[in-house]
Design a protein around this motif. Structure first.
Motif, short mmCIF file in Angstrom:
data_model
loop_
_atom_site.label_atom_id
_atom_site.label_comp_id
_atom_site.label_asym_id
_atom_site.label_seq_id
_atom_site.Cartn_x
_atom_site.Cartn_y
_atom_site.Cartn_z
N LEU A 150 44.72 -44.81 36.38
CA LEU A 150 46.15 -45.00 36.65
C LEU A 150 46.92 -43.69 36.47
O LEU A 150 47.81 -43.36 37.28
CB LEU A 150 46.72 -46.10 35.75
CG LEU A 150 46.13 -47.50 35.99
CD1 LEU A 150 46.62 -48.47 34.93
CD2 LEU A 150 46.49 -48.02 37.39
N LEU A 151 46.57 -42.93 35.43
CA LEU A 151 47.25 -41.65 35.22
C LEU A 151 46.98 -40.70 36.38
O LEU A 151 47.89 -40.05 36.90
CB LEU A 151 46.79 -41.01 33.90
CG LEU A 151 47.30 -41.70 32.62
CD1 LEU A 151 46.60 -41.12 31.38
CD2 LEU A 151 48.82 -41.54 32.48
N ALA A 152 45.70 -40.64 36.78
CA ALA A 152 45.36 -39.75 37.91
C ALA A 152 46.10 -40.18 39.17
O ALA A 152 46.56 -39.35 39.96
CB ALA A 152 43.84 -39.76 38.14
N MET A 153 46.23 -41.48 39.36
CA MET A 153 46.90 -41.99 40.56
C MET A 153 48.39 -41.64 40.59
O MET A 153 48.89 -41.10 41.56
CB MET A 153 46.72 -43.52 40.65
CG MET A 153 45.33 -43.93 41.08
SD MET A 153 44.97 -45.67 40.70
CE MET A 153 46.28 -46.51 41.52
N ARG A 171 50.72 -35.21 47.72
CA ARG A 171 51.81 -36.12 48.08
C ARG A 171 51.33 -37.32 48.87
O ARG A 171 52.04 -38.30 49.00
CB ARG A 171 52.86 -35.35 48.87
CG ARG A 171 53.59 -34.35 48.03
CD ARG A 171 54.16 -33.22 48.86
NE ARG A 171 54.50 -32.11 47.97
CZ ARG A 171 55.73 -31.67 47.76
NH1 ARG A 171 56.73 -32.21 48.39
NH2 ARG A 171 55.96 -30.70 46.92
N ASP A 172 50.12 -37.22 49.41
CA ASP A 172 49.62 -38.34 50.21
C ASP A 172 48.86 -39.35 49.34
O ASP A 172 48.42 -40.39 49.83
CB ASP A 172 48.70 -37.83 51.32
CG ASP A 172 47.50 -37.05 50.79
OD1 ASP A 172 47.61 -36.53 49.64
OD2 ASP A 172 46.49 -36.97 51.48
N ALA A 173 48.69 -39.08 48.04
CA ALA A 173 47.99 -40.04 47.17
C ALA A 173 48.85 -41.31 47.10
O ALA A 173 50.06 -41.22 46.87
CB ALA A 173 47.79 -39.44 45.79
N PRO A 174 48.24 -42.49 47.33
CA PRO A 174 49.04 -43.70 47.54
C PRO A 174 49.95 -44.11 46.37
O PRO A 174 50.97 -44.73 46.59
CB PRO A 174 48.00 -44.78 47.83
CG PRO A 174 46.68 -44.21 47.48
CD PRO A 174 46.81 -42.72 47.51
N TRP A 175 49.60 -43.76 45.14
CA TRP A 175 50.43 -44.18 44.00
C TRP A 175 51.22 -43.02 43.42
O TRP A 175 51.81 -43.14 42.36
CB TRP A 175 49.56 -44.84 42.93
CG TRP A 175 49.12 -46.19 43.35
CD1 TRP A 175 48.07 -46.49 44.17
CD2 TRP A 175 49.75 -47.43 43.04
NE1 TRP A 175 48.01 -47.84 44.38
CE2 TRP A 175 49.02 -48.45 43.68
CE3 TRP A 175 50.86 -47.78 42.26
CZ2 TRP A 175 49.37 -49.79 43.58
CZ3 TRP A 175 51.20 -49.12 42.15
CH2 TRP A 175 50.46 -50.10 42.82
N TYR A 176 51.21 -41.92 44.15
CA TYR A 176 51.83 -40.72 43.62
C TYR A 176 53.30 -40.93 43.27
O TYR A 176 54.08 -41.43 44.08
CB TYR A 176 51.71 -39.59 44.65
CG TYR A 176 52.40 -38.35 44.19
CD1 TYR A 176 51.85 -37.61 43.15
CD2 TYR A 176 53.61 -37.96 44.73
CE1 TYR A 176 52.49 -36.48 42.68
CE2 TYR A 176 54.25 -36.84 44.26
CZ TYR A 176 53.69 -36.11 43.24
OH TYR A 176 54.33 -35.01 42.76
N GLY A 177 53.68 -40.57 42.05
CA GLY A 177 55.09 -40.62 41.64
C GLY A 177 55.62 -42.00 41.35
O GLY A 177 56.80 -42.18 41.10
N GLN A 178 54.75 -43.02 41.40
CA GLN A 178 55.25 -44.38 41.24
C GLN A 178 55.14 -44.88 39.80
O GLN A 178 54.22 -44.52 39.09
CB GLN A 178 54.48 -45.30 42.17
CG GLN A 178 54.80 -44.94 43.61
CD GLN A 178 54.04 -45.74 44.60
OE1 GLN A 178 53.49 -46.77 44.27
NE2 GLN A 178 54.02 -45.26 45.81
N LEU A 195 49.94 -39.44 38.98
CA LEU A 195 50.20 -38.01 38.93
C LEU A 195 49.65 -37.28 40.16
O LEU A 195 49.58 -36.06 40.21
CB LEU A 195 49.64 -37.42 37.63
CG LEU A 195 50.43 -37.88 36.38
CD1 LEU A 195 49.74 -37.47 35.09
CD2 LEU A 195 51.86 -37.35 36.41
N GLY A 196 49.24 -38.07 41.15
CA GLY A 196 48.91 -37.50 42.45
C GLY A 196 47.56 -36.83 42.54
O GLY A 196 47.35 -35.96 43.37
N LYS A 197 46.62 -37.23 41.69
CA LYS A 197 45.31 -36.61 41.70
C LYS A 197 44.19 -37.57 42.11
O LYS A 197 43.02 -37.25 41.97
CB LYS A 197 44.98 -36.02 40.32
CG LYS A 197 45.98 -35.01 39.84
CD LYS A 197 45.94 -33.75 40.67
CE LYS A 197 46.94 -32.72 40.14
NZ LYS A 197 47.07 -31.56 41.00
N ALA A 198 44.55 -38.77 42.52
CA ALA A 198 43.51 -39.72 42.95
C ALA A 198 44.05 -40.53 44.11
O ALA A 198 45.24 -40.84 44.15
CB ALA A 198 43.13 -40.65 41.81
#
Ligand code: ASP
Length: 339
Positions: A331-334, A22-29, A336-339
């Motif tokens: 971008l997908l990893a970002m 949840r702390d990944a900066p682009w998570y869920g965006q 989806l909260g994995k980067a």
């Protein structure tokens, strides 16, 4: 044409599935416009893309997005964007629902875009959307609980293409490394062709606007950059010039970004025919360019770059396509909260 303006800031999805960072900066965006990316974000995206390139080189496929599902929803034709998103997802161990032929889906029965989006997000974790209407991706993001990635909305934007274009410029010209970050200062970038309807040049010039670069816009007078976009670019630091000939700026260019005249946006076929080969780059053209200049094109090309340019090391368009996969993996990893 509608007066749609891409949203400022990042639309955030409230959806937080189990196990994601949840702390990944682009998570869920959602990624709708390049306006969401500040220069520091570019360093971040390129850092992840760089790692993706290393990983693909080392192991080919790995399990970062194992268990994740992407819906690839394309209302317009695509070769590179659709297949590179599919390849990106599969390289990361995820899977894809490809909907390339909307005429075989319920869209052909008159289903609305919001209903199609709300259906697909029941099954997938992220939706890549290409649509002929400017603003469609923003409309989709407004109803979606999952991230929407704009893969081209009519004559509006193509943010993931612009990111891979910028990554290519930076890598090819030695202007990015994970240690030093991105620095394009002093570069001259010449964008050529259909600047009116070409969404890739709209997004790329927006991304370059806050940088210390020179942007030359070369097009037939009827295919100039939209006025509202030139006004917007004027608020940035990039120095811009509009021309209807390439020769005055060719010798000073570090990048020549060529685009196709967008046939599908013309109502008047005769007008398209009269403009389609207004500019043709061939081996002869390159004799007047720098040895270090790179030639880029988002493809498909339909005559704007002669095949005799391909063997020239300055032809960067196939390397540009490959970079597309690494940037889309990032971008997908970002989101989806994995980067
Ligand atoms: N493939 C790019 C796009 O979808 C460029 C083009 O079609 O000319 O915008």
């Amino acid at each position: 044409m509608t007066s749609y303006r891409p949203p400022e800031g990042r639309p955030t999805s409230p959806h937080l599935p189990f196990g994601d960072r949840r702390d990944a900066p682009w998570y869920g965006q959602s990624i709708i416009s390049v306006r969401q990316f500040q220069p520091a974000d570019l360093d971040y995206v390129f850092g992840v893309a760089h790692e993706m390139r290393e990983m693909v080189g080392r192991v080919g496929t790995f399990d970062l997005l194992k268990g994740k599902l992407l819906a690839n929803l394309f209302y317009e034709p695509s070769t590179r964007t659709a297949s590179s998103f599919m390849a990106a997802m599969q390289r990361l161990g995820g899977t894809v629902i490809p909907i390339n032929e909307v005429r075989y889906s319920s869209v052909s029965k008159g289903e609305s875009l919001p209903d199609t989006i709300r259906t697909l997000e029941c099954y997938a974790d992220c939706i890549v959307l290409r649509h002929p209407q400017m603003g469609a991706a923003a409309e989709a993001a407004a109803v979606a609980r999952k991230p929407i990635i704009n893969a081209g909305d009519g004559v509006g934007e193509h943010p993931t293409q612009a990111l891979l274009d910028l990554f290519t410029i930076a890598i090819e010209l030695g202007r990015y490394s994970p240690r030093t970050g991105l620095d394009l200062s002093g570069l001259t970038i010449t964008l050529l062709g259909d600047l009116k309807y070409g969404r890739t040049v709209h997004s790329l010039s927006r991304l370059l606007a806050p940088m210390d670069v020179r942007l030359n816009f070369v097009s037939p007078p009827t295919l100039r950059m939209p006025e509202h976009l030139m006004t917007e670019l004027a608020t940035g630091t990039a120095r811009t010039t509009e021309l209807d000939a390439l020769d005055p700026v060719l010798a000073d260019s570090d990048v020549l970004y060529v685009t196709r005249v967008q046939k599908e946006r013309f109502e008047d076929v005769a007008l398209y025919e009269s403009l389609k080969h207004a500019f043709v780059i061939d081996r002869q053209t390159l004799t007047r360019a720098r040895d270090t200049m790179i030639v880029m094109h988002p493809f498909p090309r339909v005559g704007e770059i002669a095949y005799d340019v391909d063997p020239d090391p300055r032809a960067a368009y196939f390397r540009q396509m490959e970079n597309g996969m690494y940037v889309r993996m990032a971008l997908l990893a970002m989101v989806l909260g994995k980067a």
